[in-house]
Design an enzyme around this catalytic site. Structure first.
Site, PDB file in Angstrom:
ATOM      1  N   ASN A  10      36.773  51.583  53.863  1.00 11.80           N
ATOM      2  CA  ASN A  10      36.146  51.138  52.615  1.00 11.80           C
ATOM      3  C   ASN A  10      37.018  51.622  51.461  1.00 11.80           C
ATOM      4  OD1 ASN A  10      34.529  50.691  50.402  1.00 11.80           O
ATOM      5  ND2 ASN A  10      33.013  52.281  50.936  1.00 11.80           N
ATOM      6  N   TRP A  11      37.737  50.705  50.882  1.00 14.43           N
ATOM      7  CA  TRP A  11      38.703  51.086  49.835  1.00 14.43           C
ATOM      8  C   TRP A  11      38.032  51.363  48.499  1.00 14.43           C
ATOM      9  CZ3 TRP A  11      43.659  47.530  50.394  1.00 14.43           C
ATOM     10  CH2 TRP A  11      44.196  47.723  51.675  1.00 14.43           C
ATOM     11  N   LYS A  12      36.776  50.984  48.368  1.00 17.94           N
ATOM     12  CA  LYS A  12      36.038  51.153  47.106  1.00 17.94           C
ATOM     13  C   LYS A  12      36.814  50.473  45.960  1.00 17.94           C
ATOM     14  CE  LYS A  12      34.010  55.192  49.135  1.00 17.94           C
ATOM     15  NZ  LYS A  12      33.370  56.479  48.981  1.00 17.94           N
ATOM     16  N   HIS A  94      25.660  50.639  50.622  1.00 14.92           N
ATOM     17  CA  HIS A  94      26.478  51.845  50.433  1.00 14.92           C
ATOM     18  C   HIS A  94      25.812  52.761  49.395  1.00 14.92           C
ATOM     19  CE1 HIS A  94      29.684  54.558  49.367  1.00 14.92           C
ATOM     20  NE2 HIS A  94      30.162  54.298  50.568  1.00 14.92           N
ATOM     21  N   GLU A  96      26.910  54.526  47.073  1.00 15.15           N
ATOM     22  CA  GLU A  96      27.339  54.410  45.672  1.00 15.15           C
ATOM     23  C   GLU A  96      26.593  53.277  44.980  1.00 15.15           C
ATOM     24  OE1 GLU A  96      31.513  54.430  46.591  1.00 15.15           O
ATOM     25  OE2 GLU A  96      31.305  56.550  47.115  1.00 15.15           O
ATOM     26  N   GLU A 166      25.817  57.616  56.628  1.00 19.83           N
ATOM     27  CA  GLU A 166      26.679  58.313  55.680  1.00 19.83           C
ATOM     28  C   GLU A 166      25.838  59.261  54.827  1.00 19.83           C
ATOM     29  OE1 GLU A 166      30.509  55.978  54.874  1.00 19.83           O
ATOM     30  OE2 GLU A 166      28.995  55.207  53.521  1.00 19.83           O
ATOM     31  N   GLY A 172      33.103  61.618  50.020  1.00 17.04           N
ATOM     32  CA  GLY A 172      34.097  61.951  49.001  1.00 17.04           C
ATOM     33  C   GLY A 172      34.102  63.410  48.588  1.00 17.04           C
ATOM     34  N   SER A 212      33.716  61.798  54.467  1.00 17.46           N
ATOM     35  CA  SER A 212      34.847  62.715  54.602  1.00 17.46           C
ATOM     36  C   SER A 212      35.422  62.748  56.022  1.00 17.46           C
ATOM     37  CB  SER A 212      34.468  64.123  54.125  1.00 17.46           C
ATOM     38  OG  SER A 212      34.138  64.101  52.745  1.00 17.46           O
ATOM     39  N   GLY A 233      36.351  56.295  53.788  1.00 18.71           N
ATOM     40  CA  GLY A 233      36.628  56.008  52.387  1.00 18.71           C
ATOM     41  C   GLY A 233      38.018  56.472  52.000  1.00 18.71           C
ATOM     42  N   GLY A 234      38.099  57.674  51.449  1.00 18.46           N
ATOM     43  CA  GLY A 234      39.353  58.198  50.886  1.00 18.46           C
ATOM     44  C   GLY A 234      40.555  58.038  51.795  1.00 18.46           C
TER      45      GLY A 234
HETATM   46  P1  PGA Z   1      34.806  59.158  52.170  1.00 13.83           P
HETATM   47  O1  PGA Z   1      33.887  57.883  51.894  1.00 13.83           O
HETATM   48  O2  PGA Z   1      35.457  58.940  53.516  1.00 13.83           O
HETATM   49  O3  PGA Z   1      35.798  59.172  51.037  1.00 13.83           O
HETATM   50  O4  PGA Z   1      33.906  60.347  52.176  1.00 13.83           O
HETATM   51  C1  PGA Z   1      33.122  57.303  52.914  1.00 13.83           C
HETATM   52  C2  PGA Z   1      32.368  56.121  52.378  1.00 13.83           C
HETATM   53  O5  PGA Z   1      31.917  56.151  51.239  1.00 13.83           O
HETATM   54  O6  PGA Z   1      32.212  55.115  53.086  1.00 13.83           O
END
Ligand code: PGA
Length: 254
Positions: A10-12, A94, A96, A166, A172, A212, A233-234
């Site tokens: 997930n590149w956000k 998600h 966010e 998650e 993050g 993470s 994510g990251g």
């Molecule tokens: P992260 O994000 O790996 O940066 O913690 C995961 C996500 O939001 O899907």
């Protein structure tokens, strides 16, 4: 019944279109294990050109969100009808979007239901906040998110659904859930799916862990009985490390 592991990046809201296409090309050129499904979820602007970059590579393409109607006066939204037929996955729910943008369980359900009518695959994200965990409400929250998201969904469509657990406090933050803790909630999610759809569907549905995930911790997480891969994510923005996470999911087919 077999669950093939899936690692989705997930590149956000990161990368320009050219940067994103370069990263996708790096993934295409790299060696990958054949027994792991890989998906990239870039920003909406990248999807159409990225389809050409990924074509024939076996790497699936996914959108980070989608709207619950097909067309109309919904400024800024993206229709699932437009993605249907060439974009493989959509992510809904998600944290966010739930927490920064106030999306409700009901809206997540509507997005899921509409995406499925367009034969898209859906990754449904659920997870508790730190406050909810500390007050002992984790399973209550996750059960509610699962129940509402999947209410009334046809059991046959579950073959196109993936759940991503998650924990919000792990996203993050560099604070990964321990494998045991992640397993406990992923197992609870599977039991909940069994209540909704029966054992066979629950046993065939992939449940991912996200929060993470790194090249260092991925193998221990993916070794857990109810964790069928990761939503990353990251680290998904660093192709070399992302590929190490993908490699960590090799051999965990169940
Ligand atoms: P992260 O994000 O790996 O940066 O913690 C995961 C996500 O939001 O899907």
């Amino acid at each position: 019944m077999q669950r093939v592991p899936l690692v989705a990046g997930n590149w956000k809201m990161n990368t320009t279109v050219p940067e994103g296409l370069d990263k996708a090309a790096e993934l295409v050129q790299a060696q990958r294990p054949e027994d792991v499904e890989v998906a990239v979820l870039p920003p909406f602007t990248h999807l159409w050109p990225m389809r050409d970059v990924l074509r024939g590579s076996g790497i699936a393409l996914g959108a980070q969100d989608v709207f619950w109607e097909d067309a109309g006066a919904f400024t800024g939204e993206v229709s699932p009808a437009w993605l249907s037929g060439w974009c493989d996955h959509v992510l809904v729910g998600h944290s966010e979007r739930r927490h920064l943008l106030g999306e409700t369980d009901e809206q997540v359900h509507r997005k899921l239901a509409r995406a499925l009518t367009h034969r898209l695959r859906a990754i449904v994200a659920v997870g508790e906040t730190l406050e909810e965990r500390e007050s002992g409400a984790t399973l209550e929250v996750v059960h509610r998110q699962v129940d509402v998201a999947f209410a009334g969904i046809d059991a046959g469509a579950m073959a196109r659904c993936v759940v991503a657990y998650e924990p919000v406090w792990a996203i993050g933050t560099g604070r990964t859930a321990t494998p045991e803790l992640a397993q406990e909630v992923c197992h609870a999610i599977r039991l909940r799916l069994a209540r909704l759809f029966g054992d066979e569907v629950a046993g065939a549905t992939r449940i991912l862990y996200g929060g993470s995930v790194t090249a260092e911790n991925a193998a221990d997480l993916f070794a857990q009985a109810d964790i069928d891969g990761g939503l990353v994510g990251g680290v998904s923005l660093k192709p070399a490390e992302f590929l190490q996470v993908v490699a960590a999911a090799s051999g965990v087919r169940r």
